[in-house]
Design an enzyme around this catalytic site. Structure first.
Site, mmCIF file in Angstrom:
data_model
loop_
_atom_site.group_PDB
_atom_site.id
_atom_site.type_symbol
_atom_site.label_atom_id
_atom_site.label_comp_id
_atom_site.label_asym_id
_atom_site.label_seq_id
_atom_site.Cartn_x
_atom_site.Cartn_y
_atom_site.Cartn_z
ATOM 1 C CB ILE A 26 -0.917 0.055 1.248
ATOM 2 C CG1 ILE A 26 -1.670 -1.256 1.457
ATOM 3 C CG2 ILE A 26 -1.889 1.229 1.141
ATOM 4 C CD1 ILE A 26 -2.490 -1.313 2.744
ATOM 5 C CB THR A 27 1.617 3.983 -2.364
ATOM 6 O OG1 THR A 27 0.345 4.353 -2.912
ATOM 7 C CG2 THR A 27 2.293 2.993 -3.305
ATOM 8 N N GLY A 28 1.420 5.175 0.690
ATOM 9 C CA GLY A 28 0.789 6.182 1.547
ATOM 10 C C GLY A 28 -0.054 5.553 2.635
ATOM 11 C CB ALA A 29 0.088 2.343 4.152
ATOM 12 C CG ASN A 30 2.494 7.507 6.885
ATOM 13 O OD1 ASN A 30 1.553 8.177 6.464
ATOM 14 N ND2 ASN A 30 3.755 7.788 6.628
ATOM 15 N N GLY A 32 -4.719 8.052 7.337
ATOM 16 C CA GLY A 32 -5.908 8.088 6.493
ATOM 17 C C GLY A 32 -6.380 6.727 6.009
ATOM 18 C CE1 TYR A 185 -5.935 14.868 -5.818
ATOM 19 C CE2 TYR A 185 -8.216 15.589 -6.019
ATOM 20 C CZ TYR A 185 -7.279 14.674 -5.568
ATOM 21 O OH TYR A 185 -7.695 13.556 -4.864
#
Length: 315
Positions: A26-30, A32, A185
């Site tokens: 998972i990317t960006g899993a620390n 949210g 975005y």
């Protein structure tokens, strides 16, 4: 038309059986939705590898998860900055050395509504560079390993793909002339979706077995806007987050966990909440606008992305 595939309550983690022996990246899993997805997968016995920019925040997240699920919980992190293609290559090399099996790669990390134009280390507009090019390269480098386990790639998009110019601004990819946080975005999230749908077509032509799914978290109380949005955007979102139009980060993670695990899903689809404006509510198959899989635009973006990242997929 509400999706009824999973009944009136939509898909929930109750649908999961044991995931023992499976490994999820998972990317960006620390924080949210990515963190909540890691929690859900670990709770079913899976192994989770987090790919995060901050070593400090990752160590804290791993400690929290081991506290919740026990010291033997199979969770670790590999440092990776999607905004730096050299970092993506180094992380991919480490993954290939340490992770013999990948059941799903969940492309969850993103930056959003960056108020003034910034460039990545490689010279790309920061939102496109991080959200699209970084993941494009990562998926390519890990594809053969995902194919070995007949695994999946899950692209976490955003309803923002419907805003802005609804196509790719090929004549000025870095927005030198008309930068504005929200349309840029929107384009970065549209680019991610087009990558996913084009990848589906190429996998089919090549006779490969990786499945690619696209989802979005709806309107969830994650840290995305608070970490990269401008002040007015953050205030507006904070006020909105107090209303029933926003759900928890845990619920925001349901679509990506579903796409990583559930059988019987359609590939040319967009999964997420199916309630009011598709921002909240039961998780299922939502509305997919046709501009998101405009073949001519997808093919052109693919070729341009290969050139930009210096990576050829051979698909």
């Amino acid at each position: 038309m509400a999706d009824t595939q999973f009944g009136p309550k939509g898909w929930t983690p109750d649908a999961l059986s044991s995931l023992a022996g499976k490994t999820y990246l998972i990317t960006g899993a620390n924080a949210g939705a990515g963190f909540q997805a890691a929690r859900t997968l670990l709770s079913k016995g899976a192994a989770v590898v987090m790919l995060n920019r901050s070593a400090e925040k990752s160590a804290a997240a791993v400690a929290d998860l081991k506290k919740e699920f026990g010291e033997n919980a199979d969770v670790r992190f590999i440092r990776m900055d999607l905004a730096d293609l050299a970092s993506v290559r180094a992380a991919a090399a480490e993954i290939l050395e340490t992770t013999p099996r990948i059941d799903a790669l969940i492309c969850n990390a993103a930056i959003a509504q960056v108020p003034t134009r910034q460039l990545t280390k490689d010279g790309f507009e920061s939102q496109l560079g991080t959200n699209h090019y970084g993941h494009f390269l990562l998926c390519g480098l890990l594809f053969a390993r995902i194919e070995q386990s007949k695994g999946r790639i899950v692209v976490v998009a955003s309803l923002g793909y419907k805003l802005g110019i609804r196509t790719i601004q090929f004549d000025d990819m870095n927005w030198d002339k008309n930068y504005s946080a929200n349309p840029v975005y929107s384009q970065s999230k549209l680019a991610q979706m087009m990558f996913a749908y084009e990848l589906q077509d190429r996998i089919k032509s090549a006779g490969k077995s990786v499945k690619v799914y696209v989802c979005h978290p709806g309107s969830s109380a994650t840290s995305l806007i608070s970490t990269s949005g401008g002040l007015m955007t953050r205030i507006a979102f904070y006020l909105m987050s107090l209303s029933p139009m926003v759900q928890s980060a845990e619920k925001g993670a349901y679509p990506e966990v579903m796409c990583a695990t559930q059988n019987g899903l359609e590939q040319r689809a967009l999964y997420g909440p199916t309630g009011r404006m598709e921002w909240v509510g039961p998780v299922g198959k939502g509305t997919l606008e046709p501009h998101a899989h405009d073949k001519a635009v997808m093919t052109r973006l693919w070729d341009l992305s290969q050139t930009a990242t210096g990576f050829n997929w051979n698909l």
